[in-house]
Scaffold this active site. Structure first.
Site, short mmCIF file in Angstrom:
data_model
loop_
_atom_site.label_atom_id
_atom_site.label_comp_id
_atom_site.label_asym_id
_atom_site.label_seq_id
_atom_site.Cartn_x
_atom_site.Cartn_y
_atom_site.Cartn_z
N GLU A 54 87.96 81.81 116.40
CA GLU A 54 87.37 81.27 115.18
C GLU A 54 88.46 80.57 114.38
O GLU A 54 89.58 81.08 114.26
CB GLU A 54 86.80 82.39 114.30
N ASP A 65 84.89 86.07 101.15
CA ASP A 65 86.18 86.44 101.72
C ASP A 65 86.91 87.45 100.84
O ASP A 65 86.89 87.36 99.62
CB ASP A 65 87.06 85.20 101.89
#
Length: 282
Positions: A54, A65
């Protein structure tokens, strides 16, 4: 890839099933702490044992996040990261590796600003295989999938512990590649799910899809990666690798001569855990 041929993601999971093991999915943030270092990490991860990679696309408002990924994104933005620059990274990677699946993970705003149709075409041409768009709900995904589907870019859905039986088919509708199970509620990199929780959660998702299932958010150690690979089809490790990278930067935030190798050594340890996971269970 030729029309009608299996995607890189499908081919990789099929070959791993034939080997009787799960996948290790590793993460690199584009341009963190600079373009050359992130390119070196991307290039080195498959050889160190990553089965899929990724690439995080830095964004100014990364709401899902945790602190580790936020700081990585900030470093990437400071180094000049853009969506176009990230695609250039993939293009350079593909010049030497045409087999390892690459998934971009990020937010919809950069794609919208780039232009969804143009992005889908450029991403496919660069060699991107899948997309994880954290803030794009299924109800609004058509504006992207109308462009990504013809380019055979697979939209990978996030399933959370809070995704109930009614919501699950909606989330999985139109999904491809694999299902990303967010094993904890909250932001990335802050804590880990128990093996007991995962053993309960994954069968419920399997009943709703034939796609491989990857476990992420909180997988940090070889032991946790092994547990994820035993219970599901893949373990995703991101924050732990970013922490190692960040911890080896110098006072000015620059990579040291051995920084890349230190992260890749961690990938090797994680890969060893994943490769041995099902043998240990047998």
């Amino acid at each position: 890839m030729a029309d009608g041929a299996p995607s890189r993601i499908a081919s990789r999971f099929a070959s791993l099933r034939a080997e009787g093991r799960g996948a290790l999915i590793t993460f690199v943030e584009a341009f963190d702490p600079d373009r050359a270092t992130s390119e070196a990490l991307l290039a080195g991860m498959p050889g160190a044992g990553a089965d899929l990679v990724e690439i995080g696309v830095p964004f100014t408002d990364p709401m899902a996040d945790g602190p580790t990924v936020q700081r990585a994104g900030q470093r990437g933005l400071k180094a000049g990261a853009t969506l176009a620059g990230t695609l250039e990274m993939v293009r350079g990677f593909r010049a030497k590796d045409n087999a390892t699946p690459v998934v971009l993970m990020g937010y919809y705003n950069p794609i919208y600003s780039y232009g969804p149709e143009r992005f889908a075409k450029d991403a496919a041409e660069a060699g991107v295989d899948g997309l994880i768009v954290v803030d794009l709900p299924p109800e609004e995904a058509d504006e992207l999938t109308v462009h990504t589907a013809p380019q055979r870019l697979e939209l990978i859905r996030l399933v959370a512990p809070t995704t109930d039986e009614k919501r699950l088919p909606v989330v999985l509708s139109g999904s491809g590649g694999f299902v990303y199970y967010v094993s904890i509620t909250g932001i990335t990199g802050t804590r880990s799910a128990t093996e007991e929780h995962l053993a309960e959660a994954i069968p419920r998702i399997r009943r709703a899809t034939d796609l491989p299932i990857a476990i992420g958010f909180g997988v940090r150690t070889p032991e946790q990666a092994a547990a994820a690979a035993r219970i599901a089809d893949a373990a995703v490790v991101a924050s732990a690798l970013l922490d190692t990278l960040a911890g080896d930067l110098d006072e000015a935030g620059r990579a040291r001569p051995g920084t890349v190798e230190k992260v890749l050594e961690q990938v090797r340890a994680l890969a060893s855990g994943v490769r041995g996971a099902r043998r240990q269970a047998a």
